[in-house]
Design an enzyme around this catalytic site. Structure first.
Site, PDB file in Angstrom:
ATOM      1  CD1 TRP A  89      -2.996   1.423   0.857  1.00  0.00           C
ATOM      2  CD2 TRP A  89      -1.412   2.448   2.050  1.00  0.00           C
ATOM      3  NE1 TRP A  89      -3.453   2.671   1.165  1.00  0.00           N
ATOM      4  CE2 TRP A  89      -2.500   3.322   1.891  1.00  0.00           C
ATOM      5  CE3 TRP A  89      -0.301   2.885   2.765  1.00  0.00           C
ATOM      6  CZ2 TRP A  89      -2.514   4.605   2.434  1.00  0.00           C
ATOM      7  CZ3 TRP A  89      -0.309   4.170   3.290  1.00  0.00           C
ATOM      8  CH2 TRP A  89      -1.397   5.017   3.132  1.00  0.00           C
ATOM      9  CG  HIS A  90       3.316   2.368   3.303  1.00  0.00           C
ATOM     10  ND1 HIS A  90       2.648   1.373   3.972  1.00  0.00           N
ATOM     11  CD2 HIS A  90       3.292   3.446   4.106  1.00  0.00           C
ATOM     12  CE1 HIS A  90       2.240   1.838   5.145  1.00  0.00           C
ATOM     13  NE2 HIS A  90       2.614   3.105   5.256  1.00  0.00           N
ATOM     14  N   GLY A  91       3.861   1.717  -1.260  1.00  0.00           N
ATOM     15  CA  GLY A  91       4.529   2.058  -2.516  1.00  0.00           C
ATOM     16  C   GLY A  91       4.743   0.852  -3.387  1.00  0.00           C
TER      17      GLY A  91
END
Lengths: 497, 327
Positions: free
Chosen positions: A321-323
């Site tokens: 989700w973060h990257g």
């Protein structure tokens, strides 16, 4: 428009003033227009992307409520897939494509799909998750579908939390747009104080540390291990102050207008365990994953092996989700691994505490737990911050080499050489910058320690008026005189997610 | 609401007061930018006809107003100070003082035409410095962007000033090498506004290859120049455009961009041109510390070349013209 920009300093009071001047029935419209303008300050045309997802989820919500059985499920899946498709195209397609190409090369297959050259819409992952929580809640019947399109759009787009959360739930947020908010001195003042504290964390601490971290992590091959170690420590505070600073400004700005957003941080570096850390760090995301991924997977009411798998899946997805980069996936996986290990080793650790009689010294025991947790979290931040996996491995290598050298120097009594190393030419910090960086980190932790006795604003409210004024005046002057201002305001790290 | 407004206003006053103390508590170091005061005085006191040189630092470090004044027997003012002031301010601070017969030479740096550099409205660092020494310059700001840039820079400016005060009070300040930003303006310029302090200093040289010039030029500055020129001509002044002095080695690297700009300007600009870019290319040894800053010999050469172009453009030398008028 960044919260730490001059534009926002003008925009926010204007919108707030308008909000309180307008009759209640016009307020939602004004806030929606203000939110659109705020979003369009980045890349105007992307408002159409956001509008499309809002439209789909709005109608999906209504149809989910109206229908039953399979149709209901089809609407839910349609909504989730279409919302996630936008996220996939903008955020994950190139990552997926590059990995597919790599796999195809390895298998000697023919694969030639062109990558997309798209700029990631700001805060896409945040408002995607907020939209998802709405349709899921409607599906489970815990939330009624919102029939007022403007209010639903505002739920997704409310500008203080549009680009980096906190990721709200419909039950907590939607009704607030119908409530009439009055101008209450104490609430407005508290909101502004919260914003000032957020600004202090961002421009004084995070942006100063960013100078050091960016340079050292930008070229790990030419940095000494001790510099990389310090940069990792600084990054832990940079990311905390950057993101919690943003959250403070968002929560404060909403509070000024009478809205209550959920808390996102609770002094996470004082956590005694990894599981506690994840209850205190980016709370709105952690609870989102818990509610919509971990629990639907079975949560902890399953066999042990399944529980471990559920935990790992949740953390790996959280990393992704973060990257769209393997460094984030590994970062998530590493945190999942920590949690598994803490579950697996619980009885051994309890035995060790008994054996060493640490239980008789609760403060020392707690201190050791906090330091261990913080060290493990710092270790994982290396993956989060490094530009690539190769860089992350290099950082670890150099840190361990540097630690060895540092230890040897310390044992030989050459402490001056360590200081000299940290101040070597090419290192972005001189004595003044080190003092400011470490001093403000210390100040932050003192404030956190003080918060154990209750919220700072409450403690301050018990003090004489002149003490309060000196404190807040110092805070504002600190933001001006100690902040790190480049000509362009520094973007918040989490805006890219 | 009343209590809130009272507290907010009180806090704003206290912050402004704190900033005022930091900015204006003595000693006030009169650095390079304080020269603007003498330039204004000179401009305001010189009657028409006069020669006015407009541009960034390439003008004060590259054209001798003194040489021009002595040759033409006219008062001459070198208004050049720093490219960061932006073309808009450079023009508006001169506009009210234009009179009949004035000869105005405008020579902006190439970067002034690069939209991405946002130089048209100036940079906060230069604007704040000039406004600090000359609050009257506020009247010459005529775009919101100029105010914004200045306000954005205020915290940095206050931090620099606080650093200076602390160093000064506690004697931390080490003897610094010659730094034009910290140099007292009275030592840096002559009475015409030409920078002269560096004439007898060892040449530090400029960082070769540090001046890449992209070719995505913006013509908004050209439109502003046309408008200015129109107004000046209505007042009876002559307005000329000259390319800046530029170092040979960097010109070789940026030739394409400069030629592209030249073709754009020759199409867009309604001013008379004093030559082409290559007329003002000088060998690297003649430059002081940047690609635009000439030393003594370079300044003389560029001024002579400018005078040549000026005379051939006007078709008559000033001395001949005055002799004709007298005759």
């Amino acid at each position: 428009m960044l919260f730490n920009s001059l534009d926002f300093l003008i925009y926010f009071p204007l919108v707030t003033l308008l909000y309180f001047l307008l009759p209640h029935r016009f307020r939602w419209g004004m806030l929606l227009v203000a939110s659109c303008l705020f979003y369009m300050a980045f890349i105007p045309v992307y408002i159409l992307v956001l509008f499309t997802t809002i439209l789909i989820d709005y109608f999906a919500g209504i149809w989910i409520e109206k229908t039953a059985g399979k149709t209901r499920k089809i609407w839910l899946i349609t909504s989730i897939l279409s919302t996630c498709l936008v996220l996939f195209i903008f955020k994950y397609f190139n990552f997926f494509n590059a990995n597919m190409a790599g796999l195809a090369r390895w298998l000697h297959w023919n694969y030639s799909l062109e990558g997309l050259s798209l700029i990631l819409p700001i805060g896409l992952s945040f408002h995607t998750f907020q939209s998802l929580s709405y349709v899921i809640e409607v599906y489970y019947g815990r939330q009624k579908a919102e029939h007022h399109f403007g209010i639903y759009a505002l739920y997704v787009m409310f500008y203080p939390q549009l680009v980096a959360g906190p990721i709200e739930r419909p039950q907590h947020m939607l009704h607030q747009f119908y409530e009439k908010h009055y101008f209450e001195y104490q609430r407005v003042a508290n909101g502004l104080k919260r914003m000032a504290w957020g600004m202090f964390k961002k421009v004084v601490i995070a942006d100063r540390l960013a100078v050091y971290v960016n340079q050292i992590y930008g070229d790990p091959a030419s940095s000494h291990g001790l510099q990389l170690l310090l940069a990792t420590f600084f990054f832990a505070y940079q990311i905390y102050c950057d993101f919690s600073g943003y959250s403070d400004i968002a929560i404060g700005a909403a509070q000024v207008m009478g809205f209550k957003l959920m808390e996102n941080f609770n002094r996470p570096y004082f956590s005694k365990s990894i599981s506690e850390f994840w209850k205190r760090w980016h709370i709105s995301l952690s609870t989102w994953f818990k509610d919509y991924l971990y629990i639907p997977l079975g949560g902890n009411r399953v066999s042990l092996s399944r529980l471990y798998m559920n935990l790992m899946i949740t953390f790996l997805v959280s990393g992704l989700w973060h990257g769209a980069n393997w460094t984030y996936v590994i970062w998530g996986g590493l945190n999942g691994f920590y949690l598994l290990m803490s579950l697996l080793t619980r009885s051994w650790r309890e035995k060790l505490v008994q054996l060493t009689r640490l239980g008789q010294f609760p403060q020392l025991h707690k201190g050791l737990q906090v330091i261990t947790t913080f060290t493990l979290i710092c270790f994982s931040w290396v993956f989060f911050r490094a530009s690539s996996l190769a860089d992350a491995i290099l950082v670890f290598k150099r840190i361990f080499q540097g630690l060895g050298e540092g230890l040897q120097l310390a044992l030989e009594g050459h402490l001056g050489s360590i200081v000299h190393l940290l101040m070597a030419p090419g290192v972005p910090f001189g004595r003044k910058e080190y003092l400011l960086a470490l001093g403000t980190i210390l100040l932050l932790e003192i404030a956190h320690l003080a918060q154990r006795k209750g919220a700072l604003k409450w403690q301050l409210s018990q003090k004489p008026v002149w003490v309060r004024w000196v404190f807040y005046y110092g805070l504002v002057m600190g933001v001006i005189l100690l902040g790190n201002y480049s000509m362009a305001p520094q973007q918040f790290i989490y805006f890219q997610f | 609401m009343k209590k809130f407004l009272f507290n907010i206003i009180l806090m704003a006053f206290l912050v402004a007061g704190g900033m005022g103390v930091i900015l204006y508590i003595p000693p006030v170091e009169k650095n390079f930018y304080a020269e603007i005061l003498r330039k204004y005085d000179h401009l305001h006191q010189s009657g028409s006809p006069k020669i006015i040189l407009i541009g960034g630092s390439n003008i004060c470090y590259g054209v001798s107003a003194r040489q021009l004044s002595e040759y033409y027997h006219l008062p001459a003012v070198n208004m050049g100070l720093n490219g960061g002031l932006g073309l808009r301010l450079m023009l508006s601070q001169v506009r009210p003082w234009i009179g009949k017969g004035d000869i105005i030479v405008i020579s902006p740096e190439y970067e002034q035409f690069l939209g991405a550099y946002h130089l048209l409205d100036g940079q906060g660092s230069s604007l704040a410095e000039v406004l600090y020494y000359s609050p009257e310059s506020l009247q010459y700001l005529d775009s919101i962007s100029q105010y914004k840039e200045t306000v954005k820079y205020l915290p940095i400016f206050a931090q620099k000033r606080l650093g200076y005060l602390v160093n000064h009070r506690f004697g931390f300040r080490k003897k610094l090498p010659i730094d034009k930003e910290k140099l007292d303006y009275r030592q840096a310029f002559n009475a015409y506004g030409d920078a002269t302090y560096h004439f007898n200093l060892p040449v530090p040289g400029f960082g070769k290859g540090n001046y890449p010039l992209p070719d995505n030029f913006d013509m908004a500055p050209a439109r502003l120049l046309n408008q200015f020129s129109q107004e000046a001509r209505l007042k009876g002044a002559e307005v000329y455009f000259a390319y800046p002095g530029y170092a040979q080695s960097e010109y070789n690297k940026n030739r394409k961009s400069i030629q592209h700009l030249e073709s754009l300007l020759s199409r867009e600009l309604e001013l008379k041109f004093l030559g082409k870019p290559d007329d003002y290319i000088f060998s690297d040894e003649l430059f002081f510390d940047t690609v635009y800053h000439l030393g003594q010999k370079g300044t003389q050469l560029r001024t002579l070349r400018l005078m040549d172009k000026l005379e051939s453009e006007r078709g008559i030398s000033y001395q001949a013209q005055s002799a004709n008028e007298k005759g």
